[in-house]
Design an enzyme around this catalytic site. Structure first.
Site, PDB file in Angstrom:
ATOM      1  N   LYS A 119       4.457 -17.524   5.263  1.00 32.28           N
ATOM      2  CA  LYS A 119       4.037 -18.605   4.360  1.00 32.28           C
ATOM      3  C   LYS A 119       4.942 -19.831   4.486  1.00 32.28           C
ATOM      4  O   LYS A 119       4.492 -20.949   4.275  1.00 32.28           O
ATOM      5  CB  LYS A 119       3.968 -18.100   2.912  1.00 32.28           C
ATOM      6  CG  LYS A 119       2.800 -17.145   2.717  1.00 32.28           C
ATOM      7  CD  LYS A 119       2.278 -17.112   1.306  1.00 32.28           C
ATOM      8  CE  LYS A 119       0.979 -16.326   1.291  1.00 32.28           C
ATOM      9  NZ  LYS A 119       0.498 -15.997  -0.043  1.00 32.28           N
ATOM     10  N   LYS A 201      -4.551 -11.911  10.104  1.00 34.58           N
ATOM     11  CA  LYS A 201      -5.374 -11.266   9.079  1.00 34.58           C
ATOM     12  C   LYS A 201      -6.257 -12.287   8.359  1.00 34.58           C
ATOM     13  O   LYS A 201      -5.942 -13.471   8.310  1.00 34.58           O
ATOM     14  CB  LYS A 201      -4.492 -10.495   8.084  1.00 34.58           C
ATOM     15  CG  LYS A 201      -3.787 -11.343   7.082  1.00 34.58           C
ATOM     16  CD  LYS A 201      -3.214 -10.502   5.946  1.00 34.58           C
ATOM     17  CE  LYS A 201      -2.706 -11.451   4.866  1.00 34.58           C
ATOM     18  NZ  LYS A 201      -3.275 -11.248   3.575  1.00 34.58           N
ATOM     19  N   LYS A 204      -7.558 -15.442   2.050  1.00 33.65           N
ATOM     20  CA  LYS A 204      -8.421 -16.266   1.202  1.00 33.65           C
ATOM     21  C   LYS A 204      -8.002 -17.730   1.153  1.00 33.65           C
ATOM     22  O   LYS A 204      -8.789 -18.597   0.795  1.00 33.65           O
ATOM     23  CB  LYS A 204      -8.499 -15.680  -0.215  1.00 33.65           C
ATOM     24  CG  LYS A 204      -7.172 -15.711  -0.968  1.00 33.65           C
ATOM     25  CD  LYS A 204      -7.339 -15.200  -2.370  1.00 33.65           C
ATOM     26  CE  LYS A 204      -6.445 -14.033  -2.681  1.00 33.65           C
ATOM     27  NZ  LYS A 204      -5.001 -14.247  -2.481  1.00 33.65           N
TER      28      LYS A 204
HETATM   29  N1  AQP Z   1      -7.012  -9.219   5.508  1.00 27.34           N
HETATM   30  C1  AQP Z   1      -6.814  -8.284   4.581  1.00 27.34           C
HETATM   31  N2  AQP Z   1      -7.221  -7.014   4.791  1.00 27.34           N
HETATM   32  C2  AQP Z   1      -7.028  -6.054   3.851  1.00 27.34           C
HETATM   33  N3  AQP Z   1      -6.440  -6.289   2.650  1.00 27.34           N
HETATM   34  C3  AQP Z   1      -6.034  -7.546   2.409  1.00 27.34           C
HETATM   35  N4  AQP Z   1      -5.428  -8.116   1.349  1.00 27.34           N
HETATM   36  C4  AQP Z   1      -5.212  -9.426   1.587  1.00 27.34           C
HETATM   37  N5  AQP Z   1      -5.674  -9.747   2.802  1.00 27.34           N
HETATM   38  C5  AQP Z   1      -6.188  -8.601   3.343  1.00 27.34           C
HETATM   39  C6  AQP Z   1      -5.094  -7.399   0.134  1.00 27.34           C
HETATM   40  O1  AQP Z   1      -5.702  -8.103  -0.941  1.00 27.34           O
HETATM   41  C7  AQP Z   1      -4.793  -8.157  -2.045  1.00 27.34           C
HETATM   42  C8  AQP Z   1      -4.551  -9.637  -2.324  1.00 27.34           C
HETATM   43  O2  AQP Z   1      -3.262  -9.912  -2.554  1.00 27.34           O
HETATM   44  P1  AQP Z   1      -2.677 -11.339  -2.881  1.00 27.34           P
HETATM   45  O3  AQP Z   1      -3.692 -12.300  -3.335  1.00 27.34           O
HETATM   46  O4  AQP Z   1      -1.570 -11.098  -3.848  1.00 27.34           O
HETATM   47  O5  AQP Z   1      -2.032 -11.867  -1.577  1.00 27.34           O
HETATM   48  P2  AQP Z   1      -2.185 -11.715  -0.063  1.00 27.34           P
HETATM   49  O6  AQP Z   1      -1.893 -10.324   0.347  1.00 27.34           O
HETATM   50  O7  AQP Z   1      -1.307 -12.775   0.536  1.00 27.34           O
HETATM   51  O8  AQP Z   1      -3.724 -12.044   0.220  1.00 27.34           O
HETATM   52  P3  AQP Z   1      -4.365 -13.272   0.990  1.00 27.34           P
HETATM   53  O9  AQP Z   1      -5.842 -13.149   0.917  1.00 27.34           O
HETATM   54  O10 AQP Z   1      -3.777 -13.409   2.373  1.00 27.34           O
HETATM   55  O11 AQP Z   1      -3.918 -14.469   0.079  1.00 27.34           O
HETATM   56  P4  AQP Z   1      -3.229 -15.826   0.467  1.00 27.34           P
HETATM   57  O12 AQP Z   1      -4.129 -16.463   1.449  1.00 27.34           O
HETATM   58  O13 AQP Z   1      -3.105 -16.567  -0.804  1.00 27.34           O
HETATM   59  O14 AQP Z   1      -1.891 -15.474   1.040  1.00 27.34           O
HETATM   60  C9  AQP Z   1      -3.554  -7.376  -1.629  1.00 27.34           C
HETATM   61  O15 AQP Z   1      -3.663  -6.045  -2.044  1.00 27.34           O
HETATM   62  C10 AQP Z   1      -3.601  -7.470  -0.135  1.00 27.34           C
HETATM   63  O16 AQP Z   1      -2.916  -6.420   0.512  1.00 27.34           O
END
Ligand code: AQP
Length: 340
Positions: A119, A201, A204
């Site tokens: 990040k 990966k 969102k």
């Molecule tokens: N690509 C993925 N495949 C499987 N699981 C995923 N998760 C996120 N991306 C994938 C799981 O979704 C939950 C969301 O957690 P979060 O919002 O706290 O943060 P994150 O893991 O950083 O998810 P994102 O979508 O990648 O958010 P941004 O873009 O804001 O950083 C967690 O359980 C994560 O493991």
């Protein structure tokens, strides 16, 4: 005589930060398992808005997204009668415990966190202290509720390991205070990949919307995104297709949505063109997301319904969180209010 039945179910807790459009990766990696596990656990599901501000957010959009996320938790099938659903910022104990845990977390541990490294690269104009200490806040989210199980995608494994280390460190330094939680990482779909850049990966908050499927994407957008998804340079599905990042990702999505094993999925598509896989995947996605979106629209149309659930959730959460926090404060040597 009325007897109070003791609830002996273990506690399950998970949260998602409203930092973008809730995506299929989030659903498959985390939410899907919330739904399937909820009957055996006391579920606590949080919209972790405080985590979201570790990267820049537009306030009006964030406010809208927070409510939208809560509605999507319900639309996915979380039962508000049986589970606690709330906004992280409505329960001040999260920030309070996070501060304490920050004081028991070593810089070396935070320096190792791959999410911080990723990040920091993506948001190099805003590498703030919150982004760095994010794992201590996440540990507080989990430890406040004496959580047994945390369903997450593979990307959160490292943060969960730190949570466990912090719990054990605190318990050893004082006396048993926190339950040491276990991760629940699904066998299939723990790491759904980006559609256009399948080496990374699906996220969102990706600036390219074509990289992810949003749970609220309308059918025409779903079809377009899947059609544009990157595959390898071959044309037909073979048993090796699962190993290719792009094609394998599409096969995994199909497998999860159709509740098939990877082997059954390969058998189904072997010898078929990539375009057939894409067509069938788009159909499966529409069949899954259309009813989800209908439930979501209905929930949002009854605004008080959602507000009431969140208010009640925050109240129940505070009741549990206060107990843990007062134990922590006592153990570390803070004087209880009203005592001299
Ligand atoms: N690509 C993925 N495949 C499987 N699981 C995923 N998760 C996120 N991306 C994938 C799981 O979704 C939950 C969301 O957690 P979060 O919002 O706290 O943060 P994150 O893991 O950083 O998810 P994102 O979508 O990648 O958010 P941004 O873009 O804001 O950083 C967690 O359980 C994560 O493991």
């Amino acid at each position: 005589m009325n007897t109070i039945k003791k609830n002996t179910k273990p506690t399950l807790l998970s949260g998602i930060q409203p930092s973008g459009n809730l995506a299929l990766g989030n659903y498959i990696g985390a939410m899907r398992n919330w739904v399937s596990l909820q009957k055996d656990y006391n579920g606590i599901f949080i919209v972790v808005d405080m985590h979201a501000i570790t990267v820049k957010q537009e306030p009006a959009q964030l406010r809208k997204r927070c409510l939208s996320f809560a509605a999507q938790y319900l639309a996915a099938g979380i039962d508000p009668q049986e589970n606690i659903i709330f906004m992280q910022s409505h329960v001040p104990q999260h920030a309070e415990l996070a501060w304490v845990l920050n004081c028991y977390t070593y810089l070396g541990e935070l320096n190792r966190m791959t999410q911080f490294k990723d990040k920091s690269k993506r948001h190099n104009d805003n590498i703030n202290a919150g982004l760095y200490t994010y794992p201590a806040l996440m540990a507080a989210d989990i430890l406040l509720y004496q959580t047994d199980l945390v369903p997450v995608g593979a990307d959160q494994k490292q943060h969960l390991e730190l949570t466990r280390d912090l719990a054990m460190r605190f318990n050893n330094a004082f006396s048993p205070t926190f339950k040491v939680p276990e991760p629940f990482i699904p066998k299939e779909g723990a790491r759904i990949m980006s559609l256009q850049e399948p080496e990374k990966k699906m996220s969102k908050s990706d600036s390219n919307e074509n990289n992810y499927i949003a749970l609220l994407d309308p059918p025409d957008v779903l079809v377009r995104k899947i059609k544009r998804a990157v595959t390898d340079s071959g044309r037909e599905i073979t048993p090796d297709s699962m190993k290719n990042p792009g094609t394998g990702n599409l096969l995994t999505l199909f497998a999860v949505l159709s509740e098939l094993t990877p082997k059954q999925t390969i058998q189904r598509f072997e010898g078929k063109q990539y375009s057939e896989l894409k067509d069938e995947l788009a159909d499966a996605l529409i069949a899954f997301l259309e009813p989800f979106q209908k439930r979501y629209d209905k929930i949002l149309s009854e605004k008080d319904y959602l507000t009431n659930i969140l208010e009640e959730g925050a109240e129940k959460a505070q009741y549990i969180a206060r107990k843990t926090l007062s134990k922590v404060y006592r153990k570390i040597g803070f004087v209880a209010p009203g005592r001299s």
